[in-house]
Design a protein around this motif. Structure first.
Motif, PDB file in Angstrom:
ATOM      1  N   ALA A 317       0.851  -1.195   0.000  1.00  4.73           N
ATOM      2  CA  ALA A 317       0.000   0.000   0.000  1.00  4.73           C
ATOM      3  C   ALA A 317       0.885   1.243   0.000  1.00  4.73           C
ATOM      4  O   ALA A 317       1.888   1.301   0.717  1.00  4.73           O
ATOM      5  CB  ALA A 317      -0.909   0.010   1.224  1.00  4.73           C
ATOM      6  N   ALA A 318       0.481   2.213  -0.815  1.00  7.82           N
ATOM      7  CA  ALA A 318       1.269   3.454  -0.930  1.00  7.82           C
ATOM      8  C   ALA A 318       0.361   4.664  -1.052  1.00  7.82           C
ATOM      9  O   ALA A 318      -0.805   4.544  -1.430  1.00  7.82           O
ATOM     10  CB  ALA A 318       2.174   3.377  -2.163  1.00  7.82           C
ATOM     11  N   PHE A 319       0.920   5.818  -0.733  1.00  9.27           N
ATOM     12  CA  PHE A 319       0.226   7.085  -0.992  1.00  9.27           C
ATOM     13  C   PHE A 319       1.298   8.116  -1.298  1.00  9.27           C
ATOM     14  O   PHE A 319       2.464   7.949  -0.922  1.00  9.27           O
ATOM     15  CB  PHE A 319      -0.584   7.532   0.230  1.00  9.27           C
ATOM     16  N   GLY A 320       0.912   9.188  -1.976  1.00 13.84           N
ATOM     17  CA  GLY A 320       1.908  10.212  -2.270  1.00 13.84           C
ATOM     18  C   GLY A 320       1.302  11.407  -2.973  1.00 13.84           C
ATOM     19  O   GLY A 320       0.078  11.573  -3.018  1.00 13.84           O
ATOM     20  N   GLY A 321       2.189  12.230  -3.513  1.00 13.56           N
ATOM     21  CA  GLY A 321       1.781  13.494  -4.145  1.00 13.56           C
ATOM     22  C   GLY A 321       0.690  13.274  -5.169  1.00 13.56           C
ATOM     23  O   GLY A 321       0.672  12.289  -5.895  1.00 13.56           O
ATOM     24  N   GLY A 322      -0.225  14.209  -5.179  1.00 16.49           N
ATOM     25  CA  GLY A 322      -1.360  14.132  -6.114  1.00 16.49           C
ATOM     26  C   GLY A 322      -2.650  14.664  -5.504  1.00 16.49           C
ATOM     27  O   GLY A 322      -3.249  15.522  -6.080  1.00 16.49           O
TER      28      GLY A 322
END
Ligand code: UT7
Length: 332
Positions: A317-322
């Motif tokens: 699982a990942a999250f980031g800029g956007g």
């Protein structure tokens, strides 16, 4: 958001990773900005990061990681139908880093493109690869997450420069003929949060040819505190959605590989999903945050260390800029 997945059609057949050869420790950073090993360790879990030497570019890291992944899969570059590179620090504005990599690998049967989904890029790529193989349009796809974040880090800004490292992680995705493979993927975005993590110089908004722009416009900027507030909730949601789509619960997962952004985010997630430390892959202490490279790097290290074996169920699982987020469940 994408919805898919019933039984595995595509599987990860090989992995590899590469990182910068120059190690930048917290003690090195103490000499560069007003910070301390104690602060960085306590607030982030990072002890050191690997940066590239001058002259090493993103496609070089991709090439190293890709060669390992192809060898691991027992395949050669000519087998590749697509090369997908998730990156926000490609070698050039265009052509894509995937195209430059194609030439370095001699993968002349492949179509090539980059994905700009920040830290979620690798899983976005996995999702696309799974779809292409499911649809019958491809058999073998190289998916890479790679960044040379040192090329857009402001080493005078203590709020960001202590966090990031350079690296690449690769996976060769092929058709599966047994129960190994990608069980679910999930992707999502919220562009309303774009202002929390960005680099706005060098695009059509602030063209590089405008010499009046300050240096900071060409560096990564982040409201860390605000990003942090959203991170746990978003990662949690992403992980649970992928598990639900795969029809399994957290207790069925052999290894959870979260994006390595901050040890406090990882610990908070682990608590909410009831993962003990032995079922979580953590390497942020040695690499820092390498954005989209973090998950495939951790996956490869976990396999090399025997912590992820054939048949194991893995959650990423990942999250980031956007903001972007993405997750997947696969049987190795
Ligand atoms: O992968 C992309 C996604 N990115 C992330 O997930 C990052 C999410 N955010 C974080 O990981 C954390 O917000 C940071 C590690 C970036 C910052 O930690 P924090 O606990 O949120 O600190 P803060 O920004 O609230 O700052 C607290 C204090 C401030 O001082 P004052 O105003 O209270 O006097 C900062 O100036 O810590 C100070 N500070 C530092 N002190 C020493 C900020 N950076 C540093 C530093 N060394 N490097």
């Amino acid at each position: 958001m994408t919805d898919n997945n019933h039984r595995p059609v595509a599987r990860i057949a090989g992995t590899g990773h590469a990182s910068g050869t120059r190690v930048l420790t917290n003690f090195d950073l103490e000499r560069m900005v007003d910070t301390s090993d104690e602060w960085i360790t306590a607030r982030t879990g990072i002890k050191e990061r690997h940066l590239v030497e001058n002259g090493t570019v993103t496609s070089d890291l991709c090439s190293d990681a890709a060669k390992q992944a192809l060898a691991d899969a027992g395949l050669s570059a000519e087998n590749l139908d697509y090369i997908i590179v998730g990156t926000v620090t490609g070698d050039m504005k265009f052509p894509s880093t995937a195209s430059i990599l194609q030439s370095k690998l001699g993968a002349y049967n492949a179509s090539t493109f980059d994905i700009s989904a920040a830290c979620s890029g690798f899983i976005y790529g996995l999702d696309i690869a799974d779809s292409l193989i499911r649809s019958g349009r491809a058999e073998t796809i190289l998916v890479i997450g790679a960044e040379v974040l040192s090329s857009m880090t402001n080493y005078q800004d203590r709020k960001t420069c202590v966090l990031f490292g350079d690296g690449a992680g690769a996976a060769v995705v092929t058709r599966s003929d047994d129960d190994r493979g990608i069980l679910s993927t999930h992707t999502g975005s919220n562009g309303d949060l774009a202002h929390l993590l960005y680099c706005d110089g060098g695009g059509s908004l602030k063209p590089a040819m405008n010499r009046d722009l300050p240096f900071e416009d060409f560096t990564l900027r982040m409201n860390g505190n605000e990003v942090f507030k959203h991170a746990v909730r978003i990662m949690d949601h992403a992980a649970l959605t992928a598990l639900e789509k795969a029809g399994i619960s957290p207790s069925d997962v052999d290894m959870f590989i979260p994006h390595q952004a901050n040890i406090r985010i990882i610990d908070a997630m682990a608590k909410r999903l009831s993962f003990s430390r032995d079922r979580i892959m953590i390497n942020i202490d040695r690499y820092g945050n390498t954005s989209t490279a973090s998950i495939p790097t951790a996956l490869n290290e976990a396999r090399l260390a025997g912590r992820v074996r054939e048949g194991d169920v893995v959650l990423v699982a990942a999250f980031g800029g956007g903001f972007t987020w993405a997750s997947a469940v696969f049987r190795m």
